[in-house]
Design a protein around this motif. Structure first.
Motif, mmCIF file in Angstrom:
data_model
loop_
_atom_site.group_PDB
_atom_site.id
_atom_site.type_symbol
_atom_site.label_atom_id
_atom_site.label_comp_id
_atom_site.label_asym_id
_atom_site.label_seq_id
_atom_site.Cartn_x
_atom_site.Cartn_y
_atom_site.Cartn_z
ATOM 1 N N LEU A 98 7.035 0.212 -7.005
ATOM 2 C CA LEU A 98 7.520 1.140 -6.145
ATOM 3 C C LEU A 98 8.754 1.819 -6.633
ATOM 4 C CD1 LEU A 98 5.859 0.513 -2.429
ATOM 5 C CD2 LEU A 98 5.440 2.654 -3.874
ATOM 6 N N ARG A 99 9.550 0.841 -6.936
ATOM 7 C CA ARG A 99 11.077 1.732 -7.286
ATOM 8 C C ARG A 99 10.918 2.241 -8.488
ATOM 9 N NH1 ARG A 99 14.655 -0.171 -3.160
ATOM 10 N NH2 ARG A 99 13.879 -2.243 -2.298
ATOM 11 N N LEU A 100 10.578 2.089 -9.298
ATOM 12 C CA LEU A 100 10.072 2.898 -10.735
ATOM 13 C C LEU A 100 9.440 3.851 -10.658
ATOM 14 C CD1 LEU A 100 9.656 -0.063 -13.686
ATOM 15 C CD2 LEU A 100 11.285 1.127 -13.181
ATOM 16 N N HIS A 101 7.819 3.641 -9.928
ATOM 17 C CA HIS A 101 8.031 4.903 -9.295
ATOM 18 C C HIS A 101 8.556 6.166 -8.598
ATOM 19 C CE1 HIS A 101 3.977 7.162 -7.065
ATOM 20 N NE2 HIS A 101 4.703 8.039 -7.389
ATOM 21 N N LEU B 80 3.124 -0.528 5.482
ATOM 22 C CA LEU B 80 3.855 0.721 3.976
ATOM 23 C C LEU B 80 2.783 0.761 3.666
ATOM 24 C CD1 LEU B 80 5.671 0.707 1.681
ATOM 25 C CD2 LEU B 80 4.976 -1.717 1.086
ATOM 26 N N PHE B 81 1.543 0.691 3.689
ATOM 27 C CA PHE B 81 0.316 1.075 2.996
ATOM 28 C C PHE B 81 0.015 1.613 3.739
ATOM 29 C CE2 PHE B 81 -4.156 2.243 3.570
ATOM 30 C CZ PHE B 81 -4.552 1.885 1.728
ATOM 31 N N ASP B 82 0.580 2.459 5.088
ATOM 32 C CA ASP B 82 0.393 3.616 6.074
ATOM 33 C C ASP B 82 1.106 4.553 5.732
ATOM 34 O OD1 ASP B 82 -2.242 2.499 6.955
ATOM 35 O OD2 ASP B 82 -1.133 2.158 8.877
ATOM 36 N N THR B 83 2.221 4.169 5.543
ATOM 37 C CA THR B 83 3.353 5.236 4.588
ATOM 38 C C THR B 83 3.341 6.190 3.291
ATOM 39 O OG1 THR B 83 5.382 4.161 6.813
ATOM 40 C CG2 THR B 83 6.077 5.388 4.313
ATOM 41 N N LEU B 84 2.851 4.817 2.821
ATOM 42 C CA LEU B 84 2.599 5.006 1.187
ATOM 43 C C LEU B 84 1.168 6.230 1.795
ATOM 44 C CD1 LEU B 84 3.900 4.828 -1.978
ATOM 45 C CD2 LEU B 84 2.155 2.411 -1.680
ATOM 46 N N GLU B 85 0.118 5.989 1.917
ATOM 47 C CA GLU B 85 -0.962 6.288 1.701
ATOM 48 C C GLU B 85 -0.661 8.307 2.519
ATOM 49 O OE1 GLU B 85 -5.044 6.779 0.866
ATOM 50 O OE2 GLU B 85 -3.682 5.351 -0.434
ATOM 51 N N ASP B 86 0.128 8.335 3.014
ATOM 52 C CA ASP B 86 0.177 9.247 3.261
ATOM 53 C C ASP B 86 1.146 10.338 2.050
ATOM 54 O OD1 ASP B 86 -0.964 9.292 6.028
ATOM 55 O OD2 ASP B 86 0.894 8.717 6.696
ATOM 56 N N HIS B 87 1.944 9.374 1.845
ATOM 57 C CA HIS B 87 2.634 10.090 0.836
ATOM 58 C C HIS B 87 1.701 10.496 0.191
ATOM 59 C CE1 HIS B 87 6.561 10.338 -1.906
ATOM 60 N NE2 HIS B 87 5.730 9.627 -2.206
ATOM 61 N N GLN B 88 1.776 9.690 -1.189
ATOM 62 C CA GLN B 88 0.660 9.426 -2.186
ATOM 63 C C GLN B 88 -0.735 10.922 -1.281
ATOM 64 O OE1 GLN B 88 1.541 5.084 -4.321
ATOM 65 N NE2 GLN B 88 -0.805 5.718 -3.903
ATOM 66 N N LEU B 89 -1.108 10.839 -1.067
ATOM 67 C CA LEU B 89 -1.787 11.991 0.024
ATOM 68 C C LEU B 89 -1.330 13.279 -0.128
ATOM 69 C CD1 LEU B 89 -4.219 10.813 1.746
ATOM 70 C CD2 LEU B 89 -4.998 11.181 -0.506
ATOM 71 N N HIS B 90 -0.207 13.088 0.402
ATOM 72 C CA HIS B 90 0.592 14.917 0.164
ATOM 73 C C HIS B 90 0.504 15.069 -1.644
ATOM 74 C CE1 HIS B 90 4.626 16.048 -0.061
ATOM 75 N NE2 HIS B 90 4.442 17.123 0.241
ATOM 76 N N GLU B 91 1.434 14.510 -2.539
ATOM 77 C CA GLU B 91 1.764 14.290 -3.563
ATOM 78 C C GLU B 91 0.744 14.772 -4.648
ATOM 79 O OE1 GLU B 91 5.441 12.043 -4.685
ATOM 80 O OE2 GLU B 91 3.466 11.341 -5.317
ATOM 81 N N ASP C 118 0.622 9.721 -11.240
ATOM 82 C CA ASP C 118 -1.167 9.746 -10.989
ATOM 83 C C ASP C 118 -1.586 8.636 -11.475
ATOM 84 O OD1 ASP C 118 -2.915 10.502 -9.107
ATOM 85 O OD2 ASP C 118 -3.519 11.692 -10.373
ATOM 86 N N THR C 119 -1.399 8.224 -12.599
ATOM 87 C CA THR C 119 -2.858 7.523 -13.321
ATOM 88 C C THR C 119 -1.819 6.162 -13.141
ATOM 89 O OG1 THR C 119 -2.531 8.052 -15.606
ATOM 90 C CG2 THR C 119 -3.885 9.193 -14.487
ATOM 91 N N ARG C 120 -0.273 5.807 -13.633
ATOM 92 C CA ARG C 120 -0.303 4.737 -13.541
ATOM 93 C C ARG C 120 -0.192 4.075 -12.317
ATOM 94 N NH1 ARG C 120 1.780 0.146 -12.497
ATOM 95 N NH2 ARG C 120 3.042 -0.449 -13.725
ATOM 96 N N TYR C 121 0.279 4.575 -11.369
ATOM 97 C CA TYR C 121 1.745 4.165 -10.410
ATOM 98 C C TYR C 121 0.436 4.387 -8.917
ATOM 99 C CZ TYR C 121 5.681 3.341 -12.874
ATOM 100 O OH TYR C 121 6.606 2.608 -13.931
#
Length: 279
Positions: A256-259, A177-188, A135-138
């Motif tokens: 992102l791939r490391l995350h 990519l930002f929209d997809t990533l934001e939805d994903h991270q908010l879900h997490e 959460d904090t690093r990525y």
């Protein structure tokens, strides 16, 4: 290494076809707590020509799991990216299996990996620590990375002088990519991570597989980004703004791939079982 406090510990014998018997040895030394710290491992082959040392790591690297290589070797993820091996998707496979899956030479791949230094740092071992680290690093780092790339891409596209120097549609792809990533991270952040923390023993199969599918979608967009930019290869005559944009995109891709590797290979197996994502 001081010979007064180091010694060889003899291990089991075994044979290789057509070879002399091999004996596994390991050099050990007492650590600060009085225990034994393994400092070196080697195979000893007794023959008429003396004793031959064959590095255990060299013999076994092809049989190590992809996820372990990513975690233990600095730069391993970059090499896997170069060979188009999705280490975050198939971390439970051995290097042999991953190379065969991608139809690449396992000898070349293992040779590249063998030259890498060991990683002195490692992600937290506990589930709680790993969630906090991710959460904090990525999460916020990714937000800043993508937004910076979007702003720079759009600024270049609006410039009559430099608009033609970057691929058409790059800004739109980064926005997607930002929209997809934001939805994903908010879900997490709002659902998945709290559920993991509050019910660590509870099976979260559906939410975890949803996150894995979202990773696949993000990965597909990263693959498109890489193709669109020619693998982030910066043209020799590129303006410094274009160079910075390509560097941002490449850094985002690797981060992102490391995350996704940390989640797919280390965190999620706590809830869906070891090896469930290896195929």
């Amino acid at each position: 290494m001081n010979s007064t406090w180091c010694r060889f510990k003899k291990g089991p014998s075994f044979y290789l076809p057509g070879a002399f018997p091999l004996q596994m040895h390991q050099m050990t030394a007492p650590n600060a707590r009085g225990g034994q710290l393994t400092a070196f491992k080697a195979f000893l082959c007794d023959s008429f020509y003396g004793v031959a040392f064959i590095g255990a790591a060299e013999l076994s690297i092809k049989h190590q799991l992809v996820r372990d290589l990513v975690g233990s070797l600095v730069g391993a993820s970059d090499i896997f990216r170069r060979y188009d091996i999705d280490f975050y998707r198939i971390g439970g496979l051995t290097l042999w299996q991953a190379a065969a899956r991608q139809a690449v030479s396992v000898d070349l791949l293992s040779a590249d990996l063998s030259g890498l230094p060991l990683n002195p740092a490692s992600p937290p071992a506990s589930m709680m620590g790993l969630i906090t680290f991710i959460d904090t690093r990525y999460h916020n780092v990714h937000r800043k990375q993508v937004l910076s790339a979007i702003r720079l891409a759009k600024a270049i596209q609006l410039s009559p002088k430099f608009a033609h120097t970057i691929p058409l549609g790059l800004g739109n792809l980064l926005t997607l990519l930002f929209d997809t990533l934001e939805d994903h991270q908010l879900h997490e952040e709002e659902e998945l991570f709290p559920a993991m923390v509050n019910s660590p023993q509870h099976t979260l199969t559906f939410p975890v597989y949803r996150a894995v599918l979202e990773h696949d979608e993000i990965s597909d967009q990263l693959d498109t980004l890489s193709r669109l930019t020619g693998g982030y290869a910066i043209p020799e005559t590129a303006h410094r703004c274009v160079r910075l944009l390509y560097a941002l995109c490449s850094s985002l891709d690797g981060d992102l791939r490391l995350h996704m590797h940390l989640e797919n290979n280390l965190l999620f197996p706590h809830f869906i079982g070891e090896g469930a994502l290896a195929s």
